[in-house]
Design a protein around this motif. Structure first.
Motif, PDB file in Angstrom:
ATOM      1  N   GLU A 265       2.863  -3.873  -0.963  1.00 21.15           N
ATOM      2  CA  GLU A 265       2.603  -2.740  -0.072  1.00 21.15           C
ATOM      3  C   GLU A 265       1.220  -2.142  -0.343  1.00 21.15           C
ATOM      4  O   GLU A 265       0.459  -1.851   0.587  1.00 21.15           O
ATOM      5  N   ARG A 266       0.900  -1.971  -1.615  1.00 20.92           N
ATOM      6  CA  ARG A 266      -0.415  -1.416  -1.959  1.00 20.92           C
ATOM      7  C   ARG A 266      -1.554  -2.298  -1.478  1.00 20.92           C
ATOM      8  O   ARG A 266      -2.602  -1.806  -1.074  1.00 20.92           O
TER       9      ARG A 266
ATOM     10  N   GLU B 137       7.284  -5.942  -4.590  1.00 16.36           N
ATOM     11  CA  GLU B 137       7.271  -5.266  -3.295  1.00 16.36           C
ATOM     12  C   GLU B 137       6.279  -4.103  -3.284  1.00 16.36           C
ATOM     13  O   GLU B 137       5.571  -3.886  -2.302  1.00 16.36           O
ATOM     14  N   ARG B 138       6.217  -3.370  -4.383  1.00 13.63           N
ATOM     15  CA  ARG B 138       5.291  -2.230  -4.441  1.00 13.63           C
ATOM     16  C   ARG B 138       3.841  -2.693  -4.428  1.00 13.63           C
ATOM     17  O   ARG B 138       2.999  -2.113  -3.744  1.00 13.63           O
TER      18      ARG B 138
ATOM     19  N   ASP C 238      11.227  -4.017  -8.584  1.00 11.36           N
ATOM     20  CA  ASP C 238      10.589  -3.914  -7.273  1.00 11.36           C
ATOM     21  C   ASP C 238       9.068  -3.903  -7.376  1.00 11.36           C
ATOM     22  O   ASP C 238       8.378  -3.528  -6.433  1.00 11.36           O
ATOM     23  N   ARG C 239       8.544  -4.347  -8.505  1.00 13.39           N
ATOM     24  CA  ARG C 239       7.085  -4.317  -8.686  1.00 13.39           C
ATOM     25  C   ARG C 239       6.353  -5.213  -7.692  1.00 13.39           C
ATOM     26  O   ARG C 239       5.260  -4.879  -7.241  1.00 13.39           O
TER      27      ARG C 239
END
Length: 197
Positions: free
Chosen positions: A27-28, A23-24, A20-21
């Motif tokens: 988001e950041r 997606e993370r 999920d890197r």
């Protein structure tokens, strides 16, 4: 808002290892993700590559070493000889396309669930029952796989043409504007680009 065009196949171990890197980091960095599944076995010969079965033995051996290294580094279970691989990626890809069109679930979770099913859970993602179960597990109506099949098949073919036209030659592949990033090991560089560093 920046857009990350994410080209992938649900049967790739390197797509699985991305976890999920993406997606993370999106988001950041306040970016949105456009998920673009495609057929890697059709992509490689159109862009100068070879499908796994036709690669030299040294390349096959190195791939296994890389998978083991990254699995260990990321702390992710990975079966180097999964029960159901190679496997037809089309049913899972169609399901992802149809689910996105229908809405109502966790699209990023769905995209991650199919390669995890292959490389860590010993599931056959070409089977209708498995596809529908994974759809349900990620909040989608399992029936979207049936309802959206013809539309999804058309999109799937167009995704391949788009990938070739935009310089995609391996998977996973990420494009932001004119910047291209190949491989889950380039996600840090992708984030640096989004952050303007």
């Amino acid at each position: 808002m920046a857009q990350i065009d994410y080209f992938f196949t649900p049967v790739s171990p390197f797509v699985y290892l991305a976890g999920d890197r993406l997606e993370r980091l999106a988001e950041r960095q306040g970016a949105r993700i456009r998920y673009i599944p495609l057929d890697a076995t059709a992509l490689f010969p159109r862009t100068g590559g070879q499908v796994l079965a036709e690669r030299h033995e040294s390349r096959k051996a190195y791939r296994l070493q890389e998978l083991a290294r990254w699995s260990k580094r990321l702390g992710m279970k990975l079966d180097l000889q999964p029960m159901f691989f190679p496997v037809n990626p089309a049913p899972a890809s169609y399901a992802i396309i149809a689910a996105e069109a229908a809405g109502g679930g966790d699209l990023g979770g769905l995209v991650r669930a199919f390669p995890r099913a292959v490389w860590a859970e010993g599931r056959n993602i070409a089977e209708d029952e498995v596809v529908k179960a994974i759809l349900a597990e990620n909040g989608f109506d399992p029936a979207v796989a049936d309802r959206g099949m013809f539309m999804a098949a058309d999109v799937y073919m167009r995704n391949l043409d788009e990938a070739v036209a935009r310089g995609v030659f391996g998977l996973p592949f990420y494009i932001v504007g004119e910047e291209r990033f190949w491989g889950q090991d380039r996600l840090d560089l992708l984030e640096e680009h989004l952050a303007g560093r």
